[in-house]
Scaffold this active site. Structure first.
Site, PDB file in Angstrom:
ATOM      1  N   ASN A 155     -21.875  -6.770  24.638  1.00 55.30           N
ATOM      2  CA  ASN A 155     -23.095  -7.717  25.113  1.00 55.30           C
ATOM      3  C   ASN A 155     -22.891  -9.144  24.609  1.00 55.30           C
ATOM      4  O   ASN A 155     -23.571 -10.064  25.175  1.00 55.30           O
ATOM      5  CB  ASN A 155     -24.477  -7.051  24.931  1.00 55.30           C
ATOM      6  N   GLY A 232     -24.522  -1.664  18.011  1.00 56.23           N
ATOM      7  CA  GLY A 232     -24.251  -0.741  19.218  1.00 56.23           C
ATOM      8  C   GLY A 232     -25.346   0.125  19.188  1.00 56.23           C
ATOM      9  O   GLY A 232     -26.388  -0.189  18.858  1.00 56.23           O
ATOM     10  N   SER A 233     -24.840   1.415  19.739  1.00 52.62           N
ATOM     11  CA  SER A 233     -25.936   2.304  20.167  1.00 52.62           C
ATOM     12  C   SER A 233     -26.186   3.172  18.931  1.00 52.62           C
ATOM     13  O   SER A 233     -25.628   3.238  18.082  1.00 52.62           O
ATOM     14  CB  SER A 233     -25.478   3.147  21.025  1.00 52.62           C
ATOM     15  N   GLU A 254     -26.757  -2.207  13.228  1.00 55.66           N
ATOM     16  CA  GLU A 254     -27.611  -3.035  14.145  1.00 55.66           C
ATOM     17  C   GLU A 254     -27.777  -2.048  15.490  1.00 55.66           C
ATOM     18  O   GLU A 254     -26.651  -2.311  16.185  1.00 55.66           O
ATOM     19  CB  GLU A 254     -27.192  -4.486  14.666  1.00 55.66           C
ATOM     20  N   CYS A 288     -30.110  -6.127  22.538  1.00 58.53           N
ATOM     21  CA  CYS A 288     -30.902  -4.884  21.887  1.00 58.53           C
ATOM     22  C   CYS A 288     -32.368  -5.505  21.506  1.00 58.53           C
ATOM     23  O   CYS A 288     -33.169  -4.559  21.185  1.00 58.53           O
ATOM     24  CB  CYS A 288     -30.412  -4.702  20.673  1.00 58.53           C
ATOM     25  N   GLU A 385     -33.767   3.102  26.099  1.00 60.91           N
ATOM     26  CA  GLU A 385     -33.668   1.473  26.407  1.00 60.91           C
ATOM     27  C   GLU A 385     -32.939   1.551  27.480  1.00 60.91           C
ATOM     28  O   GLU A 385     -31.836   2.045  27.741  1.00 60.91           O
ATOM     29  CB  GLU A 385     -32.808   1.075  24.972  1.00 60.91           C
ATOM     30  N   GLU A 462     -28.985  -9.020   9.100  1.00 63.85           N
ATOM     31  CA  GLU A 462     -27.923  -9.901   9.445  1.00 63.85           C
ATOM     32  C   GLU A 462     -28.565 -11.385   9.497  1.00 63.85           C
ATOM     33  O   GLU A 462     -29.493 -11.509  10.179  1.00 63.85           O
ATOM     34  CB  GLU A 462     -27.045  -9.917  10.629  1.00 63.85           C
TER      35      GLU A 462
HETATM   36  N1  LIG Z   1     -28.256  -3.112  19.092  1.00 62.69           N
HETATM   37  C1  LIG Z   1     -27.417  -3.806  19.876  1.00 62.69           C
HETATM   38  O1  LIG Z   1     -27.398  -4.956  19.574  1.00 62.69           O
HETATM   39  C2  LIG Z   1     -26.702  -3.220  20.942  1.00 62.69           C
HETATM   40  C3  LIG Z   1     -27.092  -1.986  21.241  1.00 62.69           C
HETATM   41  N2  LIG Z   1     -26.525  -1.116  22.429  1.00 62.69           N
HETATM   42  C4  LIG Z   1     -27.314  -0.086  22.897  1.00 62.69           C
HETATM   43  O2  LIG Z   1     -25.964   0.848  23.076  1.00 62.69           O
HETATM   44  C5  LIG Z   1     -25.968   1.416  24.540  1.00 62.69           C
HETATM   45  C6  LIG Z   1     -24.520   1.604  25.071  1.00 62.69           C
HETATM   46  O3  LIG Z   1     -23.922   0.447  24.591  1.00 62.69           O
HETATM   47  P1  LIG Z   1     -22.399   0.552  24.442  1.00 62.69           P
HETATM   48  O4  LIG Z   1     -21.733  -0.918  24.281  1.00 62.69           O
HETATM   49  O5  LIG Z   1     -21.912   1.449  25.301  1.00 62.69           O
HETATM   50  O6  LIG Z   1     -22.702   0.793  22.913  1.00 62.69           O
HETATM   51  P2  LIG Z   1     -21.693   1.724  22.125  1.00 62.69           P
HETATM   52  O7  LIG Z   1     -22.388   2.108  20.968  1.00 62.69           O
HETATM   53  O8  LIG Z   1     -20.947   3.011  22.921  1.00 62.69           O
HETATM   54  O9  LIG Z   1     -20.539   0.925  21.773  1.00 62.69           O
HETATM   55  C7  LIG Z   1     -20.470  -0.281  20.865  1.00 62.69           C
HETATM   56  C8  LIG Z   1     -19.322  -0.231  20.085  1.00 62.69           C
HETATM   57  O10 LIG Z   1     -19.001   1.078  19.406  1.00 62.69           O
HETATM   58  C9  LIG Z   1     -17.689   1.375  19.733  1.00 62.69           C
HETATM   59  N3  LIG Z   1     -17.747   2.915  19.667  1.00 62.69           N
HETATM   60  C10 LIG Z   1     -18.090   3.679  20.774  1.00 62.69           C
HETATM   61  N4  LIG Z   1     -18.055   4.848  20.246  1.00 62.69           N
HETATM   62  C11 LIG Z   1     -17.471   5.066  18.877  1.00 62.69           C
HETATM   63  C12 LIG Z   1     -17.216   5.919  18.073  1.00 62.69           C
HETATM   64  N5  LIG Z   1     -17.265   7.364  18.364  1.00 62.69           N
HETATM   65  N6  LIG Z   1     -16.822   5.703  16.870  1.00 62.69           N
HETATM   66  C13 LIG Z   1     -16.537   4.201  16.420  1.00 62.69           C
HETATM   67  N7  LIG Z   1     -16.973   3.173  17.429  1.00 62.69           N
HETATM   68  C14 LIG Z   1     -17.205   3.602  18.569  1.00 62.69           C
HETATM   69  C15 LIG Z   1     -17.353   1.058  21.126  1.00 62.69           C
HETATM   70  O11 LIG Z   1     -16.085   0.782  21.364  1.00 62.69           O
HETATM   71  C16 LIG Z   1     -17.930  -0.724  20.929  1.00 62.69           C
HETATM   72  O12 LIG Z   1     -16.981  -1.469  20.286  1.00 62.69           O
HETATM   73  C17 LIG Z   1     -26.587   0.326  25.387  1.00 62.69           C
HETATM   74  O13 LIG Z   1     -27.243   0.827  26.212  1.00 62.69           O
HETATM   75  C18 LIG Z   1     -27.529  -0.281  24.087  1.00 62.69           C
HETATM   76  O14 LIG Z   1     -28.922   0.841  24.363  1.00 62.69           O
HETATM   77  C19 LIG Z   1     -25.252  -1.659  22.746  1.00 62.69           C
HETATM   78  C20 LIG Z   1     -24.977  -2.889  22.202  1.00 62.69           C
HETATM   79  C21 LIG Z   1     -25.622  -3.762  21.544  1.00 62.69           C
HETATM   80  O1  LIG Z   2     -26.776  -7.190  19.812  1.00 59.35           O
HETATM   81  C1  LIG Z   2     -27.567  -8.020  20.567  1.00 59.35           C
HETATM   82  O2  LIG Z   2     -28.413  -7.710  21.373  1.00 59.35           O
HETATM   83  C2  LIG Z   2     -28.096  -9.219  19.644  1.00 59.35           C
HETATM   84  O3  LIG Z   2     -28.168  -8.760  18.090  1.00 59.35           O
HETATM   85  C3  LIG Z   2     -29.334  -9.757  20.402  1.00 59.35           C
HETATM   86  S1  LIG Z   2     -29.342 -11.447  19.671  1.00 59.35           S
HETATM   87  O4  LIG Z   2     -29.101 -11.421  18.223  1.00 59.35           O
HETATM   88  O5  LIG Z   2     -28.305 -12.363  20.326  1.00 59.35           O
HETATM   89  O6  LIG Z   2     -30.790 -11.535  20.252  1.00 59.35           O
END
Ligand SMILES: NC(=O)C1=CN([C@@H]2O[C@H](COP(=O)(O)OP(=O)(O)OC[C@H]3O[C@@H](n4cnc5c(N)ncnc54)[C@H](O)[C@@H]3O)[C@@H](O)[C@H]2O)C=CC1
Ligand SMILES: O=C(O)[C@H](O)CS(=O)(=O)O
Length: 481
Positions: A155, A232-233, A254, A288, A385, A462
């Site tokens: 994202n 990520g998630s 995060e 997020c 979310e 961060e």
């Molecule tokens: N806190 C934040 O900033 C974020 C939160 N999210 C949340 O995560 C949900 C899913 O988004 P995704 O991009 O699919 O998140 P995700 O957590 O599936 O992917 C994020 C990263 O983790 C990697 N990944 C996935 N599974 C893994 C594993 N088993 N071991 C190591 N790395 C792994 C992915 O390749 C990517 O680089 C979103 O709907 C949102 O709720 C997603 C992106 C950012």
């Molecule tokens: O992963 C995200 O959604 C970002 O941390 C949000 S922000 O830092 O760009 O507000």
């Protein structure tokens, strides 16, 4: 794509752009057109291991470089990024879909972390402590944690990398990054500019892969890695936590959010509407810290719903470079299915659609900005979310009820409240169980403040002066004189 000199299709390991050992590649898709942009290496465990080993060697030399020299190299990287802002933004929008104005903003936001930590690199202080014995001198020094492994999301494919790499390098660490397979090009462009800036070989490495599980397993179990930083998630964050336990790695996570925006009767209504919209629909709701739930006090509920919906109705949905576009495509069909499920679940349980609710006529992963009213805590939108352009508006009567509903989640990243009552502002801000509270403000992200959550939204912070500590170890020297 030939017009983009920074569009790299090889990974960056130990100062070289390389292909996968088995020459495998995977497609990078433009979410706006569903067309293939290019192919990048599909690396795996072996290449990850090589990158970690190169990082370990480079890091030993890097920690000897003076803070001033580190700062100068980081500043050069920042300046190169900003002088290539437009091309980096175009590449980002091409692979992620966000409007070009948001991509330009993300490049500047990402570069701000490099500028900030170039400055912080020169301010890593230790301590001289009071003696415990007359012949003792007690000291504390700060040293880099070592090799860092980073896993980043789609994202914010630029800023989530610089928000980790900048403090890591400033602290004297080396970093190996695996970006999301959906958006690898921004990471590879950053590698090219790191190379041009003179960041020594082995310090900044980018592995592209569809084997997130395998690469992640190597990163979390390789003894040379001393810190894992992930955005990520929450689901994946928990997996990484478990995998990191075998070698007791330091973690920064995060994770997911479920941000409430609470609007009280006494709020400046226009400000609340504008900021709730900004927080909700930034990056098409795919951040997020996006507002996920909007709680409005009963006295202004109908007025708020009307004002909010009238403004959202003016949104323009389209591709990144179309003038005036506010909302781009979602990242994937699964993201579209998730918002459709949340809308249907809410309607089945009594909510009403005020605006939108359907896939956009543009097709693909475009979705109409959607507003729901008469939403309640029993619905999925209250607990999960959505990560999409869906604004569910709940009604509340008392302050106590609003705080209880806002805190009724396992997440604790961002929250927002709108009131002009100073006493209420303090009472509610202190009671909200979140790492971040926006007060009469919906856009809270910058390089200066500590960004992070509590509960199942993660560990660590961060950005800010606190962000550097995440990449330092504290050493206590007990010296008999
Ligand atoms: N806190 C934040 O900033 C974020 C939160 N999210 C949340 O995560 C949900 C899913 O988004 P995704 O991009 O699919 O998140 P995700 O957590 O599936 O992917 C994020 C990263 O983790 C990697 N990944 C996935 N599974 C893994 C594993 N088993 N071991 C190591 N790395 C792994 C992915 O390749 C990517 O680089 C979103 O709907 C949102 O709720 C997603 C992106 C950012
Ligand atoms: O992963 C995200 O959604 C970002 O941390 C949000 S922000 O830092 O760009 O507000």
């Amino acid at each position: 794509m030939s017009e983009f000199s920074l569009l790299k299709t090889q990974c960056y390991i130990d100062g070289q752009f390389v292909i996968a050992d088995d020459k495998k590649t995977f497609e990078v898709i433009d979410p706006a057109s569903n067309q293939v942009i290019c192919h990048v290496p599909d690396m795996g465990i072996n290449e990850t291991r090589k990158a970690i080993e190169a990082a370990a060697i480079a890091q030993k030399k890097w920690q000897q470089v003076t803070p001033k020299e580190k700062a100068q190299i980081l500043r050069r990287w920042h300046d190169l990024i900003m002088s290539n802002q437009e091309e980096l933004a175009q590449i980002l929008s091409l692979e992620q879909g966000k409007p070009i104005t948001e991509s330009r903003g993300e490049i500047a936001y990402g570069a701000s972390f490099i500028e900030w930590f170039a400055e912080e690199a020169k301010r890593i202080y230790g301590d001289v402590l009071p003696q415990d014995k007359t012949n003792h001198r007690l000291l504390v020094i700060k040293q880099p944690i070592g090799v860092v492994a980073a896993i980043t999301p789609w994202n914010f494919p630029n800023a989530m990398i610089t928000r980790k790499a900048a403090p890591a390098l400033a602290a004297g660490c080396a970093i190996v990054i695996k970006p999301a397979a959906e958006t690898p090009l921004s990471a590879l462009a950053l590698a090219e500019l790191a190379h041009q800036a003179g960041i020594p070989a082995g310090l900044f490495n980018v592995i592209t892969s569809t084997d997130a599980v395998g690469v992640g397993k190597e990163m979390t179990t390789n003894k040379l890695v001393r810190k894992v930083t992930f955005t990520g998630s929450t689901r994946v964050g928990k997996i990484l936590m478990e995998q990191s336990a075998s070698t007791v790695k330091k973690l920064a996570l995060e994770l997911g959010g479920n941000a409430p925006s609470i609007i009280f009767d006494d709020a400046d209504l226009d400000n609340a509407v504008d900021n709730a919209i900004a927080s909700k629909f930034r990056n098409s709701g795919q951040t997020c810290v996006c507002t996920n739930r909007i709680y409005v006090q009963s006295g202004i509920y109908d007025q708020f719903v009307e004002k909010f919906s009238q403004k959202v109705a003016q949104f323009k949905v389209g591709s990144a470079n179309e003038p005036g576009v506010n909302l781009g495509p979602l990242i994937s069909q699964s993201a579209v299915q998730k918002i459709e499920e949340h809308i249907q679940n809410a309607i089945d349980n009594g909510a009403e659609i005020v605006l939108g609710g359907q896939r956009h006529d543009l097709g693909g992963t475009y979705f109409q900005p959607t507003v729901l009213k008469n939403v309640t805590q029993s619905m999925r939108v209250a607990k999960e979310e959505t990560f999409a352009p869906l604004a569910p508006i709940f009604k509340f009567d008392s302050e106590e009820e609003a705080v209880a509903m806002a805190n009724d989640t396992e997440f604790g990243l961002a929250s927002y409240l709108y009131t002009q009552d100073i006493s209420r502002l303090w009472r509610v801000a202190e009671q909200l169980e979140y790492g971040i509270v926006g007060i009469n403000e919906g856009l809270i992200s910058n390089e200066i403040a500590p960004f992070g959550g509590i509960k199942e939204s993660g560990l660590g912070r961060e950005g800010s002066k606190y962000g550097l500590e995440e990449f330092l170890e504290m050493k206590y020297l007990c010296w008999k004189v």
